[in-house]
Scaffold this motif. Structure first.
Motif: not given
Length: 684
Positions: A97-116
């Motif tokens: 369980t790596d909590d740090y992985l949740s600190r990465f996301t895309y600002a390109t599209r809403t769907c991309t952020r949701e998938f991340c």
């Protein structure tokens, strides 16, 4: 995060990482063949570290800036995203369980952020990782299928699973590193452009080459040097920010290939450029060892240290030490045409490779480059000739007492610097001996060598001067002024040469650059080749005529061949023709741009008349005939022809001969012809 700090993905994700909307979509998952191969290669490099086959992997710089609590990558999106996907996959495979992985996301599209978010939070089985598997999950929205970044991520996860089906060693993630550089700390705004050419692309050729190179290196010292000082050296070569961003990696890659090519040229048996390149593409990794890397590291460090000394060097021979030409080689970006660059590059490489900071001698480097430059044009640039030349230079440059001493004192009878180079080699021996005996020769020789056309080939002047210093100064000043960078300045000067010289016109006059028949100045009929042949050939050609030409001694022109008499008496002829053909009694001329005698031929007497009587002539008739005719457009058309058997100009009206004017003696024939044509009998 500190600028230039080497860190892992976890270290980078101590802050939130936000891929900005201005960035392109994640490109590693594209389906074209090139992207697929680069994706496979990159994952292979990562997998080698995860599986413990390689000790570590450094992925170059990540550039970006802080905005609030987030870090915005300006370059490195592809690498960060791939490492993030690798970490997610390994976490699932190893039940971490790596909590740090949740600190990465895309600002390109809403769907991309949701998938991340979903790929971290939702349930999925890593043992079934594939594009189809993810798209069949209940939490996977159908609209996500059309997002190119999400599609690319799924393809990458599938590739990671193919190469790491057992998950590998999770802890080895920390052995994959990169360097962080905060653009706010950059000294020059142009550096914001660094590697912008990498956006939206899979790994560059340099990235792939470096990943494989690092895989075979035993020492981290070389890896750190390549990622820092080596990169900095080539970054500084760029003209501006855009050029640096666009071409730095290509220049670094070409530098490696140039040195691999040079080593293979010297050690291999391949007969041409293509054979060497084919061997390198298949076996380049076997051609790089500790010594190779030590040598290029030493070379770059020495260049960096002494660059100002080189650029500020003053001589009568070059501007600097051909610094601009040398750095053009380092600034080139295509992995081709290496043979063309090797003479100058090898001169620098061989000398600098054998010295250190204490033994570096800028004057010796100058002489190495000077002599290499003098010989460089004396052979055709083919692999066999270049190999022969460079191996000979290797001995000369390595001579402990210096290259001048080597040339002056050693027996070079069996030493060759390439096909057709013996004349220049012998000339360099003579010059070295003169300089070694009397340094007063240095300035006059270097000044003469710097002529933009002869460019080091001055043996003919040394011979004319009988290797006497005062005579050489006198002759070189006057003779070299007759030539510019293209060849002889005034072609009518050829007419004066013909009084004394052995120039044969039944072949061709020596040519200037641009005359249409000189593609190689030392192989074709050029002035440089003509005078070079009258230098230090093994069997020396007589050059007494040059002294007569210099002194303009009296010559009885009427005793010379007829074709010479015409050209000497009417030198403007050579503005039209570049060769003559004597056929029976007829003397024909060819235009300068023509290379063969099956082209149109022109009567020398008629050309003389046209050149000296004005622009009222127009050619007609078959110029291969014994009698050639031109029309003179005056009050009525008058035909002018030349009878080669009788040596008469023939004037006719309406094909009826009205007068013949003898061309003998030739020296006064045009004046007599002009009087007749201008007289009352012929025109009115």
């Amino acid at each position: 995060m500190k600028s230039k700090e080497k860190m892992t993905l976890q270290g980078l994700l101590s802050d939130e990482i936000l891929i900005p909307a201005i960035q392109r979509d994640y490109a590693f998952g594209r389906s074209n063949i090139e992207s697929k191969q680069k994706r496979i290669n990159f994952v292979s490099s990562l997998s080698n570290v995860i599986n413990g086959n390689e000790e570590n992997l450094h992925l170059d710089f990540i550039y970006g800036k802080h905005v609030g609590d987030s870090f915005i990558p300006l370059d490195g999106q592809q690498r960060i995203t791939t490492l993030w996907l690798l970490a997610i996959y390994l976490s699932r495979k190893n039940n971490k369980t790596d909590d740090y992985l949740s600190r990465f996301t895309y600002a390109t599209r809403t769907c991309t952020r949701e998938f991340c978010s979903a790929i971290i939070e939702e349930a999925w089985n890593p043992d079934e990782t594939s594009v189809d598997y993810f798209q069949s999950r209940k939490w996977f929205f159908n609209s996500w299928r059309y997002d190119p970044t999400i599609s690319g991520m799924l393809v990458m996860l599938e590739e990671i699973h193919k190469q790491l089906p057992n998950g590998g060693n999770y802890d080895n993630l920390t052995k994959i590193t990169f360097s962080f550089l905060d653009v706010e700390e950059l000294g020059q705004p142009e550096e914001l452009y660094v590697k912008m050419n990498s956006r939206g692309k899979p790994l560059s050729e340099w990235d792939n080459f470096k990943a494989e190179l690092f895989g075979i290196l035993d020492s981290d010292d070389f890896k750190d040097w390549i990622d820092n000082d080596f990169l900095d050296f080539f970054w500084k070569l760029g003209n501006d920010g855009e050029d640096k961003a666009e071409n730095t990696e290509s220049r670094m890659l070409r530098f490696f290939y140039l040195n691999i090519f040079l080593n293979r040229l010297m050690d291999g048996q391949e007969k041409n450029n293509d054979e060497i390149m084919q061997f390198i593409h298949k076996n380049w990794d076997t051609l790089i060892d500790y010594q190779f890397l030590s040598d290029i590291k030493h070379f770059i460090e020495m260049l960096d240290k002494f660059k100002n000394d080189i650029s500020q060097y003053v001589s009568d021979r070059f501007v600097s030490i051909r610094e601009n030409d040398f750095f053009k080689i380092l600034k080139a970006t295509k992995n081709e045409d290496f043979v063309r660059d090797l003479d100058l590059y090898f001169a620098y490489w061989k000398y600098i490779s054998q010295v250190n900071e204490e033994t570096f001698d800028i004057d010796e480097l100058f002489n190495v480059v000077r002599i290499s430059t003098n010989i460089e044009e004396s052979y055709r640039k083919e692999v066999g000739n270049t190999r022969t030349s460079l191996k000979s230079f290797e001995y000369a440059i390595s001579w402990q007492k210096g290259i001048i001493d080597y040339l002056a004192t050693q027996d070079l009878t069996n030493i060759s610097f390439g096909a057709y180079s013996d004349e220049q080699k012998n000339e360099e021996v003579v010059k070295a001996k003169l300089i070694l005996e009397n340094t007063a020769w240095v300035t006059p020789i270097y000044k003469a060598e710097s002529h933009p056309y002869f460019n080091g080939t001055i043996g003919w002047i040394l011979r004319v001067a009988n290797e006497d210093l005062e005579e050489f100064i006198k002759y070189s000043k006057r003779l070299l002024k007759k030539f510019d960078k293209n060849g002889i300045k005034d072609k009518t000067e050829i007419a004066d040469m013909l009084r004394y010289s052995d120039i044969r016109m039944n072949r061709f006059f020596p040519k200037n650059s641009g005359d249409g028949n000189v593609s190689n100045l030392l192989r074709d009929r050029s002035w440089k080749k003509y005078f070079r042949d009258r230098g230090y050939k093994k069997e020396k050609i007589d050059i007494e005529w040059i002294k007569q030409w210099y002194k303009t001694d009296f010559i009885n022109v009427s005793e010379l061949e007829v074709w010479k008499q015409w050209i000497i008496s009417y030198p403007k002829i050579v503005n039209r023709i570049g060769a003559v053909d004597v056929w029976e009694d007829t003397v024909f001329g060819l235009l300068w741009r023509v290379g063969v005698f099956n082209s149109n031929k022109f009567s020398l007497p008629i050309i003389a008349a046209q050149q000296y009587l004005g622009d009222e002539f127009s050619y007609s008739g078959n110029m291969d005939e014994t009698i050639n005719t031109v029309n003179i457009n005056k009050s009525r058309v008058v035909q002018l022809s030349f009878d080669n058997k009788k040596q008469d100009f023939v004037i006719a009206k309406d094909d009826v001969t009205i007068e013949a004017v003898s061309a003998l003696p030739i020296v006064s024939s045009i004046d007599r012809l002009k009087k007749v044509l201008d007289g009352p009998m012929s025109i009115k």
